[in-house]
Write a protein that holds these residues in place. Structure first.
Motif, PDB file in Angstrom:
ATOM      1  N   LEU A 122       0.829  -1.219   0.000  1.00  0.00           N
ATOM      2  CA  LEU A 122       0.000   0.000   0.000  1.00  0.00           C
ATOM      3  C   LEU A 122       0.861   1.265   0.000  1.00  0.00           C
ATOM      4  N   ASP A 123       2.054   1.195   0.600  1.00  0.00           N
ATOM      5  CA  ASP A 123       2.983   2.334   0.532  1.00  0.00           C
ATOM      6  C   ASP A 123       3.344   2.620  -0.929  1.00  0.00           C
ATOM      7  N   ALA A 124       3.492   1.557  -1.699  1.00  0.00           N
ATOM      8  CA  ALA A 124       3.836   1.732  -3.121  1.00  0.00           C
ATOM      9  C   ALA A 124       2.672   2.374  -3.876  1.00  0.00           C
ATOM     10  N   VAL A 125       1.448   1.992  -3.507  1.00  0.00           N
ATOM     11  CA  VAL A 125       0.268   2.619  -4.136  1.00  0.00           C
ATOM     12  C   VAL A 125       0.240   4.111  -3.797  1.00  0.00           C
ATOM     13  N   LYS A 126       0.524   4.418  -2.546  1.00  0.00           N
ATOM     14  CA  LYS A 126       0.532   5.834  -2.115  1.00  0.00           C
ATOM     15  C   LYS A 126       1.573   6.618  -2.921  1.00  0.00           C
ATOM     16  N   LEU A 127       2.736   5.991  -3.111  1.00  0.00           N
ATOM     17  CA  LEU A 127       3.786   6.648  -3.888  1.00  0.00           C
ATOM     18  C   LEU A 127       3.311   6.914  -5.321  1.00  0.00           C
ATOM     19  N   ALA A 128       2.575   5.961  -5.875  1.00  0.00           N
ATOM     20  CA  ALA A 128       2.068   6.135  -7.246  1.00  0.00           C
ATOM     21  C   ALA A 128       1.103   7.323  -7.327  1.00  0.00           C
ATOM     22  N   THR A 129       0.330   7.550  -6.261  1.00  0.00           N
ATOM     23  CA  THR A 129      -0.579   8.719  -6.277  1.00  0.00           C
ATOM     24  C   THR A 129       0.216  10.023  -6.175  1.00  0.00           C
ATOM     25  N   GLU A 130       1.358   9.951  -5.482  1.00  0.00           N
ATOM     26  CA  GLU A 130       2.173  11.161  -5.291  1.00  0.00           C
ATOM     27  C   GLU A 130       3.049  11.476  -6.509  1.00  0.00           C
ATOM     28  N   LEU A 131       3.314  10.436  -7.318  1.00  0.00           N
ATOM     29  CA  LEU A 131       4.200  10.623  -8.476  1.00  0.00           C
ATOM     30  C   LEU A 131       3.477  10.235  -9.771  1.00  0.00           C
ATOM     31  N   ALA A 151      -2.757  -8.175  -3.115  1.00  0.00           N
ATOM     32  CA  ALA A 151      -4.079  -8.131  -3.756  1.00  0.00           C
ATOM     33  C   ALA A 151      -4.846  -6.894  -3.282  1.00  0.00           C
ATOM     34  N   ALA A 152      -4.785  -6.606  -1.992  1.00  0.00           N
ATOM     35  CA  ALA A 152      -5.494  -5.438  -1.453  1.00  0.00           C
ATOM     36  C   ALA A 152      -4.933  -4.149  -2.046  1.00  0.00           C
ATOM     37  N   ALA A 153      -3.616  -4.111  -2.247  1.00  0.00           N
ATOM     38  CA  ALA A 153      -2.993  -2.912  -2.831  1.00  0.00           C
ATOM     39  C   ALA A 153      -3.462  -2.723  -4.278  1.00  0.00           C
ATOM     40  N   ILE A 154      -3.558  -3.820  -5.018  1.00  0.00           N
ATOM     41  CA  ILE A 154      -4.001  -3.718  -6.416  1.00  0.00           C
ATOM     42  C   ILE A 154      -5.455  -3.225  -6.465  1.00  0.00           C
ATOM     43  N   LEU A 155      -6.277  -3.742  -5.571  1.00  0.00           N
ATOM     44  CA  LEU A 155      -7.674  -3.281  -5.534  1.00  0.00           C
ATOM     45  C   LEU A 155      -7.748  -1.791  -5.195  1.00  0.00           C
ATOM     46  N   ALA A 156      -6.865  -1.354  -4.276  1.00  0.00           N
ATOM     47  CA  ALA A 156      -6.839   0.072  -3.913  1.00  0.00           C
ATOM     48  C   ALA A 156      -6.426   0.916  -5.123  1.00  0.00           C
ATOM     49  N   ALA A 157      -5.422   0.423  -5.870  1.00  0.00           N
ATOM     50  CA  ALA A 157      -4.972   1.150  -7.065  1.00  0.00           C
ATOM     51  C   ALA A 157      -6.087   1.192  -8.115  1.00  0.00           C
ATOM     52  N   GLN A 158      -6.815   0.100  -8.231  1.00  0.00           N
ATOM     53  CA  GLN A 158      -7.923   0.047  -9.203  1.00  0.00           C
ATOM     54  C   GLN A 158      -9.018   1.041  -8.808  1.00  0.00           C
ATOM     55  N   GLN A 160      -8.692   3.738  -7.205  1.00  0.00           N
ATOM     56  CA  GLN A 160      -8.234   5.117  -7.458  1.00  0.00           C
ATOM     57  C   GLN A 160      -7.920   5.354  -8.934  1.00  0.00           C
ATOM     58  N   ARG A 161      -8.201   4.347  -9.750  1.00  0.00           N
ATOM     59  CA  ARG A 161      -7.947   4.420 -11.200  1.00  0.00           C
ATOM     60  C   ARG A 161      -6.501   4.829 -11.501  1.00  0.00           C
ATOM     61  N   LEU A 162      -5.576   4.210 -10.787  1.00  0.00           N
ATOM     62  CA  LEU A 162      -4.164   4.526 -10.999  1.00  0.00           C
ATOM     63  C   LEU A 162      -3.635   3.749 -12.205  1.00  0.00           C
ATOM     64  N   GLY A 163      -3.194   4.473 -13.192  1.00  0.00           N
ATOM     65  CA  GLY A 163      -2.638   3.813 -14.370  1.00  0.00           C
ATOM     66  C   GLY A 163      -1.132   3.661 -14.270  1.00  0.00           C
ATOM     67  N   ASN A 164      -0.552   4.134 -13.191  1.00  0.00           N
ATOM     68  CA  ASN A 164       0.920   4.115 -13.086  1.00  0.00           C
ATOM     69  C   ASN A 164       1.404   3.199 -11.960  1.00  0.00           C
ATOM     70  N   PHE A 165       0.560   2.244 -11.559  1.00  0.00           N
ATOM     71  CA  PHE A 165       0.980   1.287 -10.531  1.00  0.00           C
ATOM     72  C   PHE A 165       0.874  -0.126 -11.083  1.00  0.00           C
ATOM     73  N   SER A 166       1.912  -0.919 -10.873  1.00  0.00           N
ATOM     74  CA  SER A 166       1.851  -2.323 -11.295  1.00  0.00           C
ATOM     75  C   SER A 166       2.748  -3.159 -10.382  1.00  0.00           C
ATOM     76  N   VAL A 167       2.596  -4.467 -10.504  1.00  0.00           N
ATOM     77  CA  VAL A 167       3.332  -5.400  -9.630  1.00  0.00           C
ATOM     78  C   VAL A 167       4.074  -6.414 -10.495  1.00  0.00           C
ATOM     79  N   LEU A 168       5.357  -6.598 -10.216  1.00  0.00           N
ATOM     80  CA  LEU A 168       6.095  -7.707 -10.830  1.00  0.00           C
ATOM     81  C   LEU A 168       5.949  -8.891  -9.869  1.00  0.00           C
ATOM     82  N   THR A 169       5.105  -9.831 -10.231  1.00  0.00           N
ATOM     83  CA  THR A 169       4.728 -10.876  -9.265  1.00  0.00           C
ATOM     84  C   THR A 169       5.690 -12.063  -9.290  1.00  0.00           C
ATOM     85  N   SER A 170       5.963 -12.548  -8.087  1.00  0.00           N
ATOM     86  CA  SER A 170       6.656 -13.840  -7.952  1.00  0.00           C
ATOM     87  C   SER A 170       6.077 -14.519  -6.708  1.00  0.00           C
TER      88      SER A 170
END
Ligand code: SF4
Length: 363
Positions: A122-131, A151-158, A160-170
């Motif tokens: 979620l910190d990364a999502v917050k950063l995406a809103t700031e940048l 998963a919760a962070a991705i839902l939060a980004a969705q 907020q309609r953030l187009g600049n947040f993504s996850v490299l999953t492993s």
């Protein structure tokens, strides 16, 4: 018992060690037990629990540290993404120092890449809103315990309609590697101390197929010295009696069904996929990838880039350490060229790695 100190009580610990020794005397042959949880590995080393076990009971570490099992190819992928313009890589601290084929995220950061440590997805999502002018990529590494938070962070980004947040999953799932290890006759594993955090999510029943198919006892175990020794005692008792049941020593936190809400969240966003494990290779359906509905948040699909062929650090034997084939000190690089200050492999980098634990607390 309610308080941590009670699980570290000297008399209780000594009593459990004596009970294990009593049971072990009646074993027809020595047994190898494996813990499959990085926090267990650290606790066992920190409290010197192996020194309390009789000769007939050998405890070895398995692939329970998420950073350690993450393959070099993933680190290479993250490094390649860090080189894209206007991109910020966000990650938990441990991944920063894991060597890739030719570099590490820390080395890339020193050369100018924007790589930042965060404490949650979620910190990364917050950063995406700031940048908004940057692409913020979070490195999603971990077992079932971490996946719901991503998963919760991705839902939060969705939301907020953030187009600049993504996850490299492993993301990886736990019973898979235990099955692979159980099928290897060379390893001769006679019982598992099952991971505690993971089991809070997946539940103790998740190990039933493993116990049934391979005839190997499984005990979900907590983190304190008394928990771990009681888990070992439960396993040794089963071995002596020729049983292969799933038992739950950590019933104060783990249920048979686990956290069904977290499981539902994982199922909603992710789907099973084959995954590469350091030391074990590709294991079918042992990983999680974002489903098509969330493809827009998948950094691997969003940024199509050429990746170099991955190669393990020369001389590093993490793969054998992670499968219990050798102990950390059996690696010729242990404590010579490889130490926490100058790690050659992932098992020395992560605070939950076997080599790091062995270095910090001794053998
Ligand atoms: S001691 Fe270092 S080089 Fe050897 S297996 Fe452990 S991490 Fe790898």
């Amino acid at each position: 018992m309610k308080f941590q100190d009670e699980y570290r009580d000297r008399g209780l610990v000594q009593g459990l060690a004596a009970a294990i020794a009593d049971e072990a005397r009646q074993l027809p042959e020595p047994v190898r037990l494996m813990e499959v949880c990085g926090t267990h590995t650290m606790a066992i080393a920190q409290f010197g629990l192996k020194s309390l076990l009789p000769e007939q009971v050998k405890l070895v570490s398995g692939p329970g540290c998420p950073v350690c099992v993450t393959p070099v190819s993933y680190i290479d992928h993250a490094i390649a993404l860090s080189g894209l313009p206007d991109t910020v890589i966000t990650t938990f601290g441990d991944l920063l120092r894991v060597p890739g084929s030719c570099s590490s995220l820390m080395a890339e950061r020193a050369k100018g890449a924007d790589v930042r440590i965060v404490y949650s997805a979620l910190d990364a999502v917050k950063l995406a809103t700031e940048l908004p002018e940057k692409q913020v990529i979070f490195l999603g590494v971990g077992f079932e315990t971490t996946t719901p938070t991503v998963a919760a962070a991705i839902l939060a980004a969705q939301q907020q309609r953030l187009g600049n947040f993504s996850v490299l999953t492993s993301h990886k799932t736990m019973p898979g590697p235990m099955q692979a290890l159980s099928a290897d006759p060379e390893l001769k594993i006679r019982g598992y101390l099952c991971p505690a955090h993971v089991s809070t999510v997946i539940g103790s029943d998740a190990y039933l197929p493993l116990a049934e198919k391979f005839g190997i006892p499984c005990v979900v175990t907590g983190f304190e010295p008394a928990d771990l020794l009681q888990g070992v005692l439960m396993l040794v008792r089963q071995c002596r009696a020729g049983q292969a049941r799933v038992e739950n020593q950590y019933s104060r936190a783990v249920t048979r069904q686990g956290n069904t809400k977290a499981q539902e969240l994982i199922r909603h966003l992710f789907e099973p996929a084959d995954a590469v494990w350091r030391g074990l290779g590709v294991l079918p359906d042992s990983g999680l990838v974002l489903s098509e509905a969330y493809a827009a948040f998948d950094a691997a699909r969003k940024f199509q880039i050429e990746l170099p062929d991955a190669s393990e650090p020369a001389g590093c034997r993490c793969g054998e350490v992670l499968t219990g084939r050798i102990a950390p000190a059996d690696c010729p690089l242990f404590g010579t060229v490889c130490s926490p200050e100058t790690p050659v492999g992932a098992c020395m980098v992560s605070s939950e790695g076997s080599c790091s634990a062995a270095w910090r607390y001794g053998q």
